[in-house]
Structure formats: structure tokens, C-alpha cells
Design a protein around this motif. Structure first.
Motif, PDB file in Angstrom:
ATOM      1  N   ALA A 121      17.467  -0.728 -12.634  1.00 39.20           N
ATOM      2  CA  ALA A 121      18.105   0.574 -12.388  1.00 39.20           C
ATOM      3  C   ALA A 121      17.419   1.725 -13.107  1.00 39.20           C
ATOM      4  CB  ALA A 121      19.584   0.502 -12.797  1.00 39.20           C
ATOM      5  N   GLN A 122      16.296   1.467 -13.770  1.00 38.69           N
ATOM      6  CA  GLN A 122      15.586   2.543 -14.455  1.00 38.69           C
ATOM      7  C   GLN A 122      14.158   2.623 -13.917  1.00 38.69           C
ATOM      8  OE1 GLN A 122      16.698  -0.194 -15.999  1.00 38.69           O
ATOM      9  NE2 GLN A 122      14.934  -1.219 -16.908  1.00 38.69           N
ATOM     10  N   PRO A 123      13.505   3.798 -14.067  1.00 41.79           N
ATOM     11  CA  PRO A 123      12.114   3.922 -13.627  1.00 41.79           C
ATOM     12  C   PRO A 123      11.231   2.967 -14.427  1.00 41.79           C
ATOM     13  CG  PRO A 123      13.100   6.080 -14.045  1.00 41.79           C
ATOM     14  CD  PRO A 123      14.033   5.056 -14.603  1.00 41.79           C
ATOM     15  N   PRO A 124      10.159   2.456 -13.827  1.00 43.21           N
ATOM     16  CA  PRO A 124       9.657   2.764 -12.478  1.00 43.21           C
ATOM     17  C   PRO A 124      10.221   1.864 -11.385  1.00 43.21           C
ATOM     18  CG  PRO A 124       8.112   1.363 -13.602  1.00 43.21           C
ATOM     19  CD  PRO A 124       9.223   1.587 -14.583  1.00 43.21           C
ATOM     20  N   TYR A 125      11.035   0.867 -11.788  1.00 46.42           N
ATOM     21  CA  TYR A 125      11.481  -0.147 -10.823  1.00 46.42           C
ATOM     22  C   TYR A 125      12.414   0.447  -9.762  1.00 46.42           C
ATOM     23  CZ  TYR A 125      10.149  -2.246 -15.229  1.00 46.42           C
ATOM     24  OH  TYR A 125       9.502  -2.539 -16.392  1.00 46.42           O
ATOM     25  N   VAL A 126      13.327   1.302 -10.197  1.00 46.11           N
ATOM     26  CA  VAL A 126      14.230   1.909  -9.224  1.00 46.11           C
ATOM     27  C   VAL A 126      13.447   2.806  -8.266  1.00 46.11           C
ATOM     28  CG1 VAL A 126      14.804   3.902 -10.690  1.00 46.11           C
ATOM     29  CG2 VAL A 126      16.426   3.119  -8.954  1.00 46.11           C
ATOM     30  N   ASP A 127      12.386   3.449  -8.770  1.00 42.77           N
ATOM     31  CA  ASP A 127      11.554   4.284  -7.898  1.00 42.77           C
ATOM     32  C   ASP A 127      10.821   3.419  -6.867  1.00 42.77           C
ATOM     33  OD1 ASP A 127      12.289   6.496  -9.448  1.00 42.77           O
ATOM     34  OD2 ASP A 127      10.619   6.186 -10.832  1.00 42.77           O
ATOM     35  N   ALA A 128      10.373   2.236  -7.301  1.00 39.72           N
ATOM     36  CA  ALA A 128       9.700   1.323  -6.369  1.00 39.72           C
ATOM     37  C   ALA A 128      10.677   0.836  -5.306  1.00 39.72           C
ATOM     38  CB  ALA A 128       9.115   0.142  -7.136  1.00 39.72           C
ATOM     39  N   LEU A 129      11.906   0.536  -5.716  1.00 37.44           N
ATOM     40  CA  LEU A 129      12.906   0.101  -4.745  1.00 37.44           C
ATOM     41  C   LEU A 129      13.229   1.216  -3.744  1.00 37.44           C
ATOM     42  CD1 LEU A 129      15.394  -1.978  -6.926  1.00 37.44           C
ATOM     43  CD2 LEU A 129      14.007  -2.818  -5.023  1.00 37.44           C
ATOM     44  N   LYS A 140       0.827  -1.209   0.000  1.00 36.55           N
ATOM     45  CA  LYS A 140       0.000   0.000   0.000  1.00 36.55           C
ATOM     46  C   LYS A 140       0.860   1.257   0.000  1.00 36.55           C
ATOM     47  CE  LYS A 140      -4.450  -1.557   1.596  1.00 36.55           C
ATOM     48  NZ  LYS A 140      -5.642  -1.223   2.390  1.00 36.55           N
ATOM     49  N   ARG A 141       2.023   1.207   0.630  1.00 35.47           N
ATOM     50  CA  ARG A 141       2.940   2.353   0.620  1.00 35.47           C
ATOM     51  C   ARG A 141       3.379   2.663  -0.811  1.00 35.47           C
ATOM     52  NH1 ARG A 141       6.908   4.386   4.411  1.00 35.47           N
ATOM     53  NH2 ARG A 141       8.729   5.269   3.353  1.00 35.47           N
ATOM     54  N   LEU A 142       3.637   1.606  -1.589  1.00 31.94           N
ATOM     55  CA  LEU A 142       4.130   1.780  -2.948  1.00 31.94           C
ATOM     56  C   LEU A 142       3.020   2.076  -3.948  1.00 31.94           C
ATOM     57  CD1 LEU A 142       6.677   0.584  -1.619  1.00 31.94           C
ATOM     58  CD2 LEU A 142       6.973  -0.846  -3.652  1.00 31.94           C
ATOM     59  N   PHE A 143       1.914   1.331  -3.847  1.00 32.64           N
ATOM     60  CA  PHE A 143       0.921   1.366  -4.913  1.00 32.64           C
ATOM     61  C   PHE A 143      -0.428   1.950  -4.494  1.00 32.64           C
ATOM     62  CE2 PHE A 143       3.782  -2.255  -5.693  1.00 32.64           C
ATOM     63  CZ  PHE A 143       4.351  -1.818  -6.895  1.00 32.64           C
ATOM     64  N   GLY A 144      -0.553   2.327  -3.231  1.00 28.66           N
ATOM     65  CA  GLY A 144      -1.831   2.863  -2.779  1.00 28.66           C
ATOM     66  C   GLY A 144      -1.743   4.232  -2.156  1.00 28.66           C
ATOM     67  N   SER A 145      -0.686   4.980  -2.474  1.00 29.01           N
ATOM     68  CA  SER A 145      -0.524   6.300  -1.871  1.00 29.01           C
ATOM     69  C   SER A 145      -0.413   7.366  -2.955  1.00 29.01           C
ATOM     70  CB  SER A 145       0.731   6.346  -0.986  1.00 29.01           C
ATOM     71  OG  SER A 145       1.903   6.230  -1.777  1.00 29.01           O
ATOM     72  N   GLU A 146      -0.888   8.551  -2.655  1.00 29.90           N
ATOM     73  CA  GLU A 146      -0.794   9.669  -3.591  1.00 29.90           C
ATOM     74  C   GLU A 146       0.663  10.005  -3.891  1.00 29.90           C
ATOM     75  OE1 GLU A 146      -3.090  11.306  -5.220  1.00 29.90           O
ATOM     76  OE2 GLU A 146      -4.823  10.265  -4.373  1.00 29.90           O
ATOM     77  N   GLU A 147       1.519   9.819  -2.901  1.00 27.72           N
ATOM     78  CA  GLU A 147       2.936  10.163  -3.062  1.00 27.72           C
ATOM     79  C   GLU A 147       3.595   9.361  -4.177  1.00 27.72           C
ATOM     80  OE1 GLU A 147       7.079  10.123  -0.419  1.00 27.72           O
ATOM     81  OE2 GLU A 147       5.183   9.424   0.442  1.00 27.72           O
ATOM     82  N   HIS A 148       3.176   8.104  -4.326  1.00 27.11           N
ATOM     83  CA  HIS A 148       3.798   7.227  -5.319  1.00 27.11           C
ATOM     84  C   HIS A 148       2.785   6.785  -6.376  1.00 27.11           C
ATOM     85  CE1 HIS A 148       7.334   7.120  -2.792  1.00 27.11           C
ATOM     86  NE2 HIS A 148       6.622   6.653  -1.783  1.00 27.11           N
ATOM     87  N   LYS A 149       1.884   7.680  -6.757  1.00 31.39           N
ATOM     88  CA  LYS A 149       0.833   7.299  -7.701  1.00 31.39           C
ATOM     89  C   LYS A 149       1.416   6.864  -9.052  1.00 31.39           C
ATOM     90  CE  LYS A 149      -3.073   9.631  -7.683  1.00 31.39           C
ATOM     91  NZ  LYS A 149      -4.117  10.646  -7.991  1.00 31.39           N
ATOM     92  N   ASP A 150       2.607   7.371  -9.396  1.00 36.55           N
ATOM     93  CA  ASP A 150       3.233   6.966 -10.654  1.00 36.55           C
ATOM     94  C   ASP A 150       3.535   5.471 -10.673  1.00 36.55           C
ATOM     95  OD1 ASP A 150       5.086   7.564  -8.576  1.00 36.55           O
ATOM     96  OD2 ASP A 150       6.722   7.525 -10.028  1.00 36.55           O
ATOM     97  N   LEU A 151       3.705   4.847  -9.500  1.00 35.40           N
ATOM     98  CA  LEU A 151       4.020   3.427  -9.454  1.00 35.40           C
ATOM     99  C   LEU A 151       2.803   2.571  -9.791  1.00 35.40           C
ATOM    100  CD1 LEU A 151       6.338   3.209  -6.306  1.00 35.40           C
ATOM    101  CD2 LEU A 151       6.973   3.267  -8.724  1.00 35.40           C
ATOM    102  N   ILE A 152       1.623   2.948  -9.318  1.00 36.85           N
ATOM    103  CA  ILE A 152       0.430   2.166  -9.661  1.00 36.85           C
ATOM    104  C   ILE A 152       0.131   2.322 -11.151  1.00 36.85           C
ATOM    105  CG2 ILE A 152      -1.215   4.002  -9.053  1.00 36.85           C
ATOM    106  CD1 ILE A 152      -1.727   0.204  -8.627  1.00 36.85           C
TER     107      ILE A 152
END
Length: 299
Positions: free
Chosen positions: A199-207, A16-28
Motif C-alpha cells: 500500500a505504499q510507493p513504489p509498489y502501490v504505484d506499480a499496481l 514494459k508499460r511499468l518499467f520501460g516507459s518515461e511515464e513510469h520511470k520512477d518504477l524502474i
């Protein structure tokens, strides 16, 4: 306790921190576009996160499942779930959740044409369709209704996508978007640095969002409690299944004794049935051997 570099994204708190928050909406957005395999012309560019609904009280699903709901600009709703444990009735519950999200769109006075599609995306930390059973369902599978005679697809209002993490091919580095997401979910908690393949977005951002150094003490405690709760559920389910197998074997042995007694003309008195009820599987097996050898319960 020494913190790992990255938290496990399969736990509810981190998911939920990664995929359910406004802060990281780019990840969902990235996860949806990746698992739906959308090309650039059809990519989802924005979503609205929806408030979570009250889940039915099913104790074995309290911690082992977590979902995030969102809606895109077209009105399509996405129910994104992380399922850690395989429990009885799992597929039915997935269908129920998607169907519930579909009918839940219709308020009083609204018309059926106002209903929009709902797509359920489920990430499983187990093989839902095991390869050992001769099935050939790929790691990422997509399901919708089709006409049974000529295979024409239709009634696409409800669609389902499943990513089965154990089917990821660990013999080679991930090459596709879907494989990179599978690699991320499987391996993140064991990584000590960002690997080149992520090492590239969005995976590095998720990490980076899962980097435990950024957790407050309260967040770290919540993460640890969530992991312990899942382990408790895993242990409880394992024990229940073991006890079920044991009870099934004992029932089978009791039925075997009844069959042998019927063939040999031995009456199963109340006393004999009470004796059977006190025996475990080993005792029942020994009893049936004695009866067959005519060393017990003579006719």
C-alpha cells in the motif's frame, strides 16, 4: 471476457508499460535500487531509458522474455529482463546479452577506459538453481568474478543479479523490499485490491499502473495476445520435452536390444533393424522381453 483488477506484470506488454516507459520511470528506479539493495547514499536517482536492440531470431524466446535497458548518470548500463520460461541455454543467453551491452558501448576510435560497467538483472518465473538439487542459492542472488584462491572479488565490469520468484516464502507476508517486489510479480494478477503490504510507493504505484481499468481496448487486446502467446510457447516447450524423453527412452531400448542380441549371438539383420524402427517404447520393451525369453529372433 471479464478483466482482472490488475494485469500480470510478468507479461512483456505490462512489464514494459511499468518499467520501460518515461511515464513510469520512477518504477524502474525503485526496482533497480531494491534488487541491487542500494542504501540511501548509493541509490540511483535518475536513468536514461535506452532504445531496445534487435534480438537474435530464437523462436522459443519470442514472447517469453522481455527486457528494458537503461543507463544511470555514472554511465552504468542496466539490462533488466523478465524471463517466464526456462529454456535450454538460458544462462548463456543472459551472459551474452550483458556482454553484448558492454562491448556495444565502444564505438570506432574510442578507447577501452571509456567502457562502463554493465549489470544484468533477471527476474525468473522459475527456479534457475532448484532447491531440490541440493543447491542453496537464495531467492535474490548476485554474481561477479572473483579470484579462485582467496576469494578476492574483481573484474566487476560485468555483474549479474537474479530474482527467482518461486523461491519466495508464501508462508508469511513480505517483510523486505526484495520480498515485496517478489510478492508483486507473483501475486499481482490474482489480487482484487491493494493489499496492506503493497500500500505504499513504489509498489502501490506499480499496481495502479497495472490496473486493467486504465487499459484502452487496444492495450487490453495486446495484453491478452501476449498472454496467449506465452501459453502457446509453454505448451510447445512441454511437448518438445515430452517427445525428447520419449525418443530418449526408445533409443535406450534399441541399444538394450542390440546388447542382448550381442550376448545371445543373434545377428541384427536389416529386416530386424527395420522392425525395431517401426516400434514405439512399449513395442520395443515387449520385443526385448521376447528375445530374452528366446520366443523371438532365435540365434
Amino acid at each position: 471476457m471479464t478483466r482482472p483488477v490488475f494485469a500480470d506484470p510478468k507479461t512483456g506488454f505490462v512489464f514494459k508499460r511499468l518499467f520501460g516507459s518515461e511515464e513510469h520511470k520512477d518504477l524502474i528506479l525503485a526496482l533497480l535500487n531494491g534488487l541491487l539493495e542500494l542504501d540511501r547514499a548509493h541509490r540511483i536517482v535518475s536513468v536514461e531509458l535506452l532504445a531496445p536492440e534487435q534480438r537474435p531470431a530464437v523462436t522459443e524466446l519470442k514472447y517469453s522474455i522481455v527486457d528494458v535497458k537503461c543507463r544511470d548518470a555514472r554511465g552504468v548500463t542496466y539490462v533488466v529482463e523478465m524471463q517466464v520460461l526456462n529454456v535450454e541455454g538460458f544462462e548463456k543467453r543472459v551472459v551474452y546479452n550483458v556482454a553484448k551491452a558492454y562491448v556495444g558501448q565502444l564505438g570506432r576510435g574510442q578507447l577501452y577506459p571509456e567502457l562502463n560497467d554493465v549489470i544484468g538483472i533477471t527476474i525468473c518465473d522459475f527456479e534457475l538453481w532448484p532447491r531440490s538439487e541440493g543447491l542453496h542459492v537464495p531467492m535474490l542472488s548476485r554474481w561477479r568474478m572473483q579470484e579462485q584462491h582467496d576469494g578476492e572479488r574483481g573484474l566487476g565490469q560485468l555483474q549479474f543479479v537474479f530474482l527467482e520468484l518461486p523461491k519466495y516464502d508464501v508462508s508469511r507476508p513480505p517483510q523486505t523490499v526484495v520480498e515485496r517486489w517478489a510478492y508483486f510479480f507473483r501475486e499481482a494478477e490474482s489480487l482484487t485490491m491493494v493489499p496492506e503490504v503493497l500500500a505504499q510507493p513504489p509498489y502501490v504505484d506499480a499496481l495502479e499502473a497495472a490496473r486493467t481499468a486504465g487499459f484502452s481496448e487496444e492495450e487490453w487486446d495486446a495484453y491478452i495476445r501476449a498472454g496467449m502467446a506465452i501459453q502457446d510457447e509453454r505448451g510447445a516447450l512441454s511437448l518438445a520435452r515430452m517427445e525428447g524423453r520419449k525418443e530418449g527412452r526408445e533409443d535406450g531400448l534399441r541399444q538394450g536390444i542390440e546388447a542382448v542380441c550381442q550376448v545371445l549371438g543373434i545377428e541384427l539383420t536389416d529386416a530386424r533393424r527395420q522392425e525395431m524402427a517401426t516400434l514405439d517404447a512399449a513395442g520395443l520393451a515387449a520385443l526385448i522381453a521376447r528375445i530374452q525369453a528366446r520366443k523371438d529372433w532365435q540365434a
